[in-house]
Write a protein that holds these residues in place. Structure first.
Motif, PDB file in Angstrom:
ATOM      1  N   ARG A   1       0.823  -1.202   0.000  1.00 22.39           N
ATOM      2  CA  ARG A   1       0.000   0.000   0.000  1.00 22.39           C
ATOM      3  C   ARG A   1       0.856   1.250   0.000  1.00 22.39           C
ATOM      4  O   ARG A   1       0.359   2.353  -0.184  1.00 22.39           O
ATOM      5  N   MET A   2       2.154   1.095   0.287  1.00 22.93           N
ATOM      6  CA  MET A   2       3.016   2.276   0.344  1.00 22.93           C
ATOM      7  C   MET A   2       3.139   2.899  -1.035  1.00 22.93           C
ATOM      8  O   MET A   2       3.101   2.214  -2.054  1.00 22.93           O
ATOM      9  N   GLU A   3       3.352   4.202  -0.998  1.00 30.81           N
ATOM     10  CA  GLU A   3       3.416   4.943  -2.241  1.00 30.81           C
ATOM     11  C   GLU A   3       4.623   4.486  -3.072  1.00 30.81           C
ATOM     12  O   GLU A   3       5.736   4.395  -2.562  1.00 30.81           O
ATOM     13  N   GLY A   4       4.386   4.169  -4.310  1.00 30.36           N
ATOM     14  CA  GLY A   4       5.489   3.910  -5.218  1.00 30.36           C
ATOM     15  C   GLY A   4       6.008   2.482  -5.239  1.00 30.36           C
ATOM     16  O   GLY A   4       6.823   2.138  -6.078  1.00 30.36           O
ATOM     17  N   ILE A   5       5.561   1.638  -4.308  1.00 26.00           N
ATOM     18  CA  ILE A   5       6.115   0.276  -4.267  1.00 26.00           C
ATOM     19  C   ILE A   5       5.665  -0.526  -5.489  1.00 26.00           C
ATOM     20  O   ILE A   5       6.486  -1.155  -6.171  1.00 26.00           O
TER      21      ILE A   5
ATOM     22  N   LEU B   1      11.744   7.383   5.502  1.00 27.65           N
ATOM     23  CA  LEU B   1      10.924   6.180   5.585  1.00 27.65           C
ATOM     24  C   LEU B   1       9.950   6.288   6.750  1.00 27.65           C
ATOM     25  O   LEU B   1       8.761   6.017   6.612  1.00 27.65           O
ATOM     26  N   ALA B   2      10.468   6.750   7.897  1.00 32.58           N
ATOM     27  CA  ALA B   2       9.616   6.886   9.079  1.00 32.58           C
ATOM     28  C   ALA B   2       8.471   7.862   8.794  1.00 32.58           C
ATOM     29  O   ALA B   2       7.321   7.597   9.146  1.00 32.58           O
ATOM     30  N   GLU B   3       8.792   8.971   8.120  1.00 29.84           N
ATOM     31  CA  GLU B   3       7.754   9.955   7.770  1.00 29.84           C
ATOM     32  C   GLU B   3       6.687   9.332   6.891  1.00 29.84           C
ATOM     33  O   GLU B   3       5.491   9.542   7.084  1.00 29.84           O
TER      34      GLU B   3
ATOM     35  N   GLU C   1       4.547   7.162   8.874  1.00 24.97           N
ATOM     36  CA  GLU C   1       3.712   8.030   9.711  1.00 24.97           C
ATOM     37  C   GLU C   1       2.498   8.530   8.935  1.00 24.97           C
ATOM     38  O   GLU C   1       1.362   8.439   9.373  1.00 24.97           O
ATOM     39  N   SER C   2       2.767   9.031   7.717  1.00 23.16           N
ATOM     40  CA  SER C   2       1.695   9.625   6.919  1.00 23.16           C
ATOM     41  C   SER C   2       0.666   8.566   6.512  1.00 23.16           C
ATOM     42  O   SER C   2      -0.480   8.874   6.249  1.00 23.16           O
ATOM     43  N   MET C   3       1.113   7.315   6.457  1.00 21.76           N
ATOM     44  CA  MET C   3       0.190   6.245   6.075  1.00 21.76           C
ATOM     45  C   MET C   3      -0.690   5.817   7.225  1.00 21.76           C
ATOM     46  O   MET C   3      -1.812   5.390   7.045  1.00 21.76           O
ATOM     47  N   SER C   4      -0.114   5.895   8.442  1.00 21.66           N
ATOM     48  CA  SER C   4      -0.777   5.247   9.578  1.00 21.66           C
ATOM     49  C   SER C   4      -2.118   5.884   9.890  1.00 21.66           C
ATOM     50  O   SER C   4      -2.880   5.335  10.675  1.00 21.66           O
ATOM     51  N   GLY C   5      -2.408   7.049   9.287  1.00 23.09           N
ATOM     52  CA  GLY C   5      -3.720   7.660   9.446  1.00 23.09           C
ATOM     53  C   GLY C   5      -4.839   6.680   9.128  1.00 23.09           C
ATOM     54  O   GLY C   5      -5.753   6.489   9.928  1.00 23.09           O
TER      55      GLY C   5
END
Lengths: 308, 305
Positions: free
Chosen positions: A77-81, A251-253, A256-260
């Motif tokens: 689900r991460m951006e760009g993977i 990466l942490a950021e 973080e932005s995903m965990s919403g």
């Protein structure tokens, strides 16, 4: 060659084995068990970790700790993977097809005495194995050609490889020439002969080259780093992993932005979890095909050795 | 790898066919574009090249950069690192041969095949992944330190240990390459004349003596060729491995020639200087290649290239 039964010479049963011999055999097995462990454990370890629900120090070494696929679900689900997976697959497929086609055709042409300047051009190609302009001049010409941030920089510079051409030429020279000659008498042109006769007869060597080229393409990352690092749309899986390993904060950021939308107290995605999972994704295609295609790799080495 | 075509002489010379040339041409253009045009870039080492200006508008400075390279203390450090890595790697050269001999002593076909597949596997993973594995095992939060913490031992980070760089990188390279390098010897063992073993057995040699007096001498020609090829690549350490494992703390020890050329050229954009360094590297490797080749001709009566 190595698949023949008689790989091990002198393996005749001696009637009485000395104690020293027995001790050696035991130690030899233990040595190889240890070596297998050393080679396989790091890969096994990241697989176990990527399947662990949460990464806790000292847990999830031999079996996953709180087994789950959530790392995989979240990583994809991460951006760009998914984009980088697509780029890696595309460059592997396109790069392999182009390399195999160009090298096979060149290898074939270099077996034809009718080719004007055959010796000269063959030398010209093989010399590139020993002399290279170096990393900076190559970078400058690639920039001059306008290939920076272009997909083609992944596949064009490696389309013609001297080593593969030598292997192919050696192989084709060993084929019977009668079929080709009879086709020529029937009026077939060189391309027809290449596609209809030479290619089908040379499938073993073509497969060998394809296997080498695809592993090379899948594993490449430095060209991404030099030529296309400003174009995120061309990031490959390998380079994505490299960035994850080196830019811990970014990466942490991103996590973080995903965990919403994916916040779960228990199975939260962690930087380590992402790294391990992406490593598994980047390594799995090679692991899956390798045991089945091992004979092709070995064939390449053997042809090369006979030539050397 | 012979480029010698004279072996394949056939009795009559066939008529030239220009159609074949036209088929070859597109691929020849690729070779010229990516392998020969860069050689023209060597000329830039004689100028103070600034990107964006035509070559002749840049200041001609002759061999100044070459002189600078020879006198700079950085060069000495970088060369030292390169030579240390190469020498350590050179010391590991007999190990693949040894591995092949030991593997050959395993009787179970299945186990032998399994050992071969697993030990060659690391060759096919990229350096980024090797680094990722090393990171998972040896970084400050890695497995090694997790285990050390449980035993109440102080944390230890090999990845940022300046004194460990040389042997650690050598071991990593060995991990990646050992099994694969052994394959060529395994093929060579299969090619050793069986009668030699029979004769040795008749003379009362056991398996150990067979290995010592038949197998290993039989592998020597292969070993010598590989050793000479390694000599010719002595300063071409490559960049991938050192690039992924570099960090600020160990940089001065891990910076090999190829990494140096990359950093000066592409990071600091000092193109001319980096090209000059690359040219010197090429000349040294070509000289080494010739020395290795001449030695090969003398030793085994056959060249390696």
């Amino acid at each position: 060659m190595t698949r023949e039964k008689k790989l091990s010479p002198g393996r005749k049963k001696t009637i009485r084995e000395s104690t020293g011999r027995k001790v050696f055999v035991v130690w030899n097995y233990l040595f190889f068990l240890l070596l297998i462990l050393i080679c396989a454990f790091p890969l096994y370890y990241i697989l176990v970790q990527s399947l662990s629900g949460s990464i806790v120090a000292g847990k999830g070494i031999l079996v996953p700790y709180r087994f789950t696929f959530s790392n995989y679900r979240d990583v994809f689900r991460m951006e760009g993977i998914l984009d980088s997976l697509l780029i890696s697959v595309s460059r592997t497929v396109i790069g392999t097809v182009i390399t195999v086609f160009c090298c096979m055709l060149m290898g074939y042409l270099f077996t034809k005495e009718e080719l004007p300047g055959r010796r000269f051009f063959y030398r010209m190609v093989t010399v590139t194995m020993y002399v290279s302009g170096g990393i900076i001049p190559t970078f400058l010409v690639i920039r001059m050609y306008g290939l920076i941030n272009s997909f083609w920089v992944y596949v064009l510079p490696t389309a013609v490889s001297a080593y593969y051409i030598i292997l192919i030429k050696t192989y084709i020279e060993g084929l019977p020439s009668s079929v080709e000659e009879s086709a020529m008498l029937d009026g077939a042109g060189p391309m027809t002969i290449f596609l209809r006769i030479i290619m089908p007869m040379s499938l073993p060597i073509a497969a060998t080259i394809a296997v080498y080229a695809s592993v090379y393409q899948w594993n490449s990352w430095f060209d991404n780093h030099i030529y296309t690092f400003t174009n995120n749309a061309l990031t490959t899986m390998q380079y994505k992993l490299y960035k994850f390993l080196n830019q811990a904060e970014r990466l942490a950021e991103q996590i973080e932005s995903m965990s919403g939308d994916t916040s779960r107290l228990d199975n939260a995605l962690t930087p380590q979890g992402v790294r391990m999972t992406v490593t598994v994704v980047a390594v799995i295609p090679v692991m899956m095909i390798y045991p089945f295609l091992q004979r092709y790799f070995i064939k390449g080495i053997n042809i090369g050795a006979v030539k050397g | 790898m012979q480029t010698n075509l004279s072996q394949s002489i056939r009795p009559r010379k066939k008529k030239r066919n220009w159609q074949l040339f036209w088929i070859l041409l597109p691929m020849l253009i690729l070779v010229v574009m990516f392998h020969y045009v860069p050689l023209a870039g060597w000329a830039l080492s004689l100028f103070e090249y600034k990107p964006g200006y035509p070559l002749l508008q840049n200041k001609f400075i002759g061999l100044k950069y070459f002189q600078m390279i020879l006198t700079k203390s950085t060069t000495r450090r970088v060369m030292r690192n390169t030579l240390i890595f190469s020498s350590l790697d050179f010391l590991t050269l007999p190990l693949p041969m040894l591995l092949a001999v030991l593997l050959n002593e395993i009787r179970s076909d299945r186990f032998r095949k399994l050992a071969q597949v697993i030990t060659t596997l690391p060759h096919f993973i990229s350096w980024v992944i090797v680094y990722s594995l090393a990171f998972a095992l040896f970084s400050s939060e890695g497995l090694l330190n997790q285990l050390r913490a449980e035993l109440n031992l102080p944390a230890q980070s090999i990845l940022t240990d300046r004194n460990a760089v040389y042997w650690f990188q050598t071991l990593i390279a060995l991990w990646k390459g050992l099994g694969w390098s052994a394959i060529i010897y395994i093929a060579a063992i299969a090619g050793i004349d069986q009668e030699l073993y029979e004769a040795a057995t008749v003379d009362g040699a056991g398996r150990f003596r067979c290995a010592l007096h038949v197998t290993i001498p039989g592998l020597m020609p292969t070993f010598i060729v590989l050793m000479l090829l390694r000599v010719s690549n002595f300063i071409n350490s490559g960049i991938d491995q050192y690039y992924v494992f570099q960090n600020n703390i160990i940089y001065n020890n891990i910076e090999v020639l190829d990494l140096y050329v990359y950093t000066v050229g592409l990071k600091k954009q000092d193109y001319s200087y980096a090209i000059a360094a690359g040219i010197m590297k090429s000349f040294i490797s070509i000289a080494l290649l010739f020395i290795a080749n001449t030695t090969a001709k003398k030793v085994r009566g056959e060249s390696i290239i």
